[in-house]
Design a protein around this motif. Structure first.
Motif, PDB file in Angstrom:
ATOM      1  N   VAL A  81      46.573   1.087 -36.919  1.00  0.00           N
ATOM      2  CA  VAL A  81      46.595  -0.352 -36.632  1.00  0.00           C
ATOM      3  C   VAL A  81      47.980  -0.903 -36.916  1.00  0.00           C
ATOM      4  O   VAL A  81      48.675  -0.440 -37.818  1.00  0.00           O
ATOM      5  N   THR A  82      48.366  -1.879 -36.118  1.00  0.00           N
ATOM      6  CA  THR A  82      49.570  -2.653 -36.391  1.00  0.00           C
ATOM      7  C   THR A  82      49.246  -4.112 -36.095  1.00  0.00           C
ATOM      8  O   THR A  82      48.360  -4.404 -35.296  1.00  0.00           O
ATOM      9  N   VAL A  83      49.951  -5.012 -36.758  1.00  0.00           N
ATOM     10  CA  VAL A  83      49.763  -6.446 -36.531  1.00  0.00           C
ATOM     11  C   VAL A  83      51.008  -6.981 -35.851  1.00  0.00           C
ATOM     12  O   VAL A  83      52.130  -6.759 -36.312  1.00  0.00           O
ATOM     13  N   VAL A  84      50.799  -7.655 -34.740  1.00  0.00           N
ATOM     14  CA  VAL A  84      51.886  -8.338 -34.039  1.00  0.00           C
ATOM     15  C   VAL A  84      51.920  -9.751 -34.602  1.00  0.00           C
ATOM     16  O   VAL A  84      50.949 -10.495 -34.480  1.00  0.00           O
ATOM     17  N   ARG A  85      53.031 -10.067 -35.257  1.00  0.00           N
ATOM     18  CA  ARG A  85      53.146 -11.358 -35.930  1.00  0.00           C
ATOM     19  C   ARG A  85      53.870 -12.357 -35.029  1.00  0.00           C
ATOM     20  O   ARG A  85      54.884 -12.042 -34.430  1.00  0.00           O
ATOM     21  N   LYS A  86      53.302 -13.542 -34.985  1.00  0.00           N
ATOM     22  CA  LYS A  86      53.848 -14.630 -34.170  1.00  0.00           C
ATOM     23  C   LYS A  86      54.372 -15.731 -35.092  1.00  0.00           C
ATOM     24  O   LYS A  86      54.072 -15.742 -36.291  1.00  0.00           O
ATOM     25  N   LYS A  87      55.120 -16.658 -34.520  1.00  0.00           N
ATOM     26  CA  LYS A  87      55.654 -17.773 -35.294  1.00  0.00           C
ATOM     27  C   LYS A  87      54.523 -18.517 -36.003  1.00  0.00           C
ATOM     28  O   LYS A  87      54.625 -18.849 -37.180  1.00  0.00           O
TER      29      LYS A  87
ATOM     30  N   TYR B 253      47.945 -11.020 -33.846  1.00  0.00           N
ATOM     31  CA  TYR B 253      46.869 -10.175 -33.335  1.00  0.00           C
ATOM     32  C   TYR B 253      47.144  -8.725 -33.695  1.00  0.00           C
ATOM     33  O   TYR B 253      48.259  -8.362 -34.073  1.00  0.00           O
ATOM     34  N   ASN B 254      46.117  -7.901 -33.605  1.00  0.00           N
ATOM     35  CA  ASN B 254      46.249  -6.490 -33.949  1.00  0.00           C
ATOM     36  C   ASN B 254      46.244  -5.633 -32.695  1.00  0.00           C
ATOM     37  O   ASN B 254      45.710  -6.021 -31.658  1.00  0.00           O
ATOM     38  N   VAL B 255      46.850  -4.467 -32.818  1.00  0.00           N
ATOM     39  CA  VAL B 255      46.787  -3.418 -31.806  1.00  0.00           C
ATOM     40  C   VAL B 255      46.300  -2.177 -32.545  1.00  0.00           C
ATOM     41  O   VAL B 255      46.857  -1.821 -33.592  1.00  0.00           O
ATOM     42  N   VAL B 256      45.245  -1.565 -32.023  1.00  0.00           N
ATOM     43  CA  VAL B 256      44.643  -0.426 -32.714  1.00  0.00           C
ATOM     44  C   VAL B 256      44.532   0.796 -31.807  1.00  0.00           C
ATOM     45  O   VAL B 256      44.454   0.678 -30.589  1.00  0.00           O
ATOM     46  N   LEU B 257      44.508   1.958 -32.440  1.00  0.00           N
ATOM     47  CA  LEU B 257      44.073   3.190 -31.799  1.00  0.00           C
ATOM     48  C   LEU B 257      42.697   3.466 -32.367  1.00  0.00           C
ATOM     49  O   LEU B 257      42.514   3.480 -33.594  1.00  0.00           O
ATOM     50  N   VAL B 258      41.721   3.656 -31.479  1.00  0.00           N
ATOM     51  CA  VAL B 258      40.339   3.888 -31.894  1.00  0.00           C
ATOM     52  C   VAL B 258      39.926   5.295 -31.467  1.00  0.00           C
ATOM     53  O   VAL B 258      40.116   5.676 -30.308  1.00  0.00           O
TER      54      VAL B 258
ATOM     55  N   GLY C 156      35.113  11.569 -28.907  1.00  0.00           N
ATOM     56  CA  GLY C 156      36.319  12.357 -29.082  1.00  0.00           C
ATOM     57  C   GLY C 156      37.613  11.720 -28.626  1.00  0.00           C
ATOM     58  O   GLY C 156      38.608  11.801 -29.338  1.00  0.00           O
ATOM     59  N   PRO C 157      37.670  11.100 -27.440  1.00  0.00           N
ATOM     60  CA  PRO C 157      38.950  10.528 -27.012  1.00  0.00           C
ATOM     61  C   PRO C 157      39.412   9.388 -27.919  1.00  0.00           C
ATOM     62  O   PRO C 157      38.606   8.752 -28.599  1.00  0.00           O
ATOM     63  N   ARG C 158      40.705   9.155 -27.874  1.00  0.00           N
ATOM     64  CA  ARG C 158      41.330   8.055 -28.617  1.00  0.00           C
ATOM     65  C   ARG C 158      41.869   7.069 -27.593  1.00  0.00           C
ATOM     66  O   ARG C 158      42.446   7.462 -26.592  1.00  0.00           O
ATOM     67  N   LEU C 159      41.676   5.773 -27.867  1.00  0.00           N
ATOM     68  CA  LEU C 159      42.202   4.777 -26.941  1.00  0.00           C
ATOM     69  C   LEU C 159      42.806   3.604 -27.686  1.00  0.00           C
ATOM     70  O   LEU C 159      42.537   3.390 -28.856  1.00  0.00           O
ATOM     71  N   MET C 160      43.651   2.867 -26.963  1.00  0.00           N
ATOM     72  CA  MET C 160      44.332   1.700 -27.533  1.00  0.00           C
ATOM     73  C   MET C 160      43.598   0.434 -27.115  1.00  0.00           C
ATOM     74  O   MET C 160      43.176   0.301 -25.969  1.00  0.00           O
ATOM     75  N   SER C 161      43.444  -0.487 -28.070  1.00  0.00           N
ATOM     76  CA  SER C 161      42.763  -1.745 -27.792  1.00  0.00           C
ATOM     77  C   SER C 161      43.129  -2.729 -28.895  1.00  0.00           C
ATOM     78  O   SER C 161      44.219  -2.659 -29.455  1.00  0.00           O
ATOM     79  N   ARG C 162      42.187  -3.596 -29.213  1.00  0.00           N
ATOM     80  CA  ARG C 162      42.330  -4.511 -30.350  1.00  0.00           C
ATOM     81  C   ARG C 162      40.949  -4.704 -30.960  1.00  0.00           C
ATOM     82  O   ARG C 162      39.937  -4.416 -30.329  1.00  0.00           O
ATOM     83  N   VAL C 163      40.935  -5.205 -32.197  1.00  0.00           N
ATOM     84  CA  VAL C 163      39.679  -5.530 -32.876  1.00  0.00           C
ATOM     85  C   VAL C 163      39.588  -7.037 -32.962  1.00  0.00           C
ATOM     86  O   VAL C 163      40.491  -7.698 -33.502  1.00  0.00           O
ATOM     87  N   ASP C 164      38.518  -7.599 -32.419  1.00  0.00           N
ATOM     88  CA  ASP C 164      38.230  -9.022 -32.517  1.00  0.00           C
ATOM     89  C   ASP C 164      37.208  -9.233 -33.636  1.00  0.00           C
ATOM     90  O   ASP C 164      36.523  -8.301 -34.048  1.00  0.00           O
TER      91      ASP C 164
ATOM     92  N   PRO D 196      40.300 -11.425 -39.081  1.00  0.00           N
ATOM     93  CA  PRO D 196      41.718 -11.780 -39.073  1.00  0.00           C
ATOM     94  C   PRO D 196      42.555 -10.513 -38.860  1.00  0.00           C
ATOM     95  O   PRO D 196      42.186  -9.432 -39.332  1.00  0.00           O
ATOM     96  N   ALA D 197      43.661 -10.641 -38.147  1.00  0.00           N
ATOM     97  CA  ALA D 197      44.494  -9.479 -37.803  1.00  0.00           C
ATOM     98  C   ALA D 197      44.853  -8.640 -39.025  1.00  0.00           C
ATOM     99  O   ALA D 197      44.850  -7.408 -38.962  1.00  0.00           O
TER     100      ALA D 197
END
Length: 122
Positions: A61-67, A73-78, A83-91, A94-95
């Motif tokens: 997980v990483t958090v994209v920080r805004k002003k 918001y977060n960007v995650v690998l799930v 078995g497969p891994r994919l990129m998305s976000r968790v809603d 809080p990020a």
């Protein structure tokens, strides 16, 4: 449309229909994501669409920080249960509260006119 784009278009059509589908090789049983014409590693071209369980675990997980911190918001690998891994976000959290190891469940949402696959805490 070229053959390389066809699997992606089919995946997006499934999302638009409210279904989270991934590919599986009939011969090896291996699940595949991102949509492809052949299974990576084996080259098997006998991929079929199957319903994904929607269950997964946050691998990174990483958090994209805004002003404005409210816009962070977060960007995650799930890692999907299949078995497969994919990129998305968790809603739904809080990020800064999304962590590696968090169990999540897929959800299809609409942003604008586009269906998106996101995850929520399980």
């Amino acid at each position: 449309m070229t053959a390389m784009l066809q699997p992606e278009a089919e995946w997006r059509a499934h999302l638009a229909g409210g279904r989270f589908m991934i590919q599986r090789s009939r011969s090896t049983g291996g699940h595949v994501f991102y949509p492809r014409v052949a299974e990576p590693g084996t080259g098997a071209e006998d991929l079929e669409w199957v319903e994904a369980s929607g269950e997964g675990v946050v691998h990174a997980v990483t958090v994209v920080r805004k002003k404005d911190p409210a816009d962070n918001y977060n960007v995650v690998l799930v890692d999907l249960a299949e078995g497969p891994r994919l990129m998305s976000r968790v809603d739904g959290l809080p990020a800064d509260r999304v962590a590696i190891g968090l169990k999540v469940r897929a959800r299809i949402i609409e942003e604008g006119d586009t269906p998106l696959l996101v995850f929520v805490p399980a």
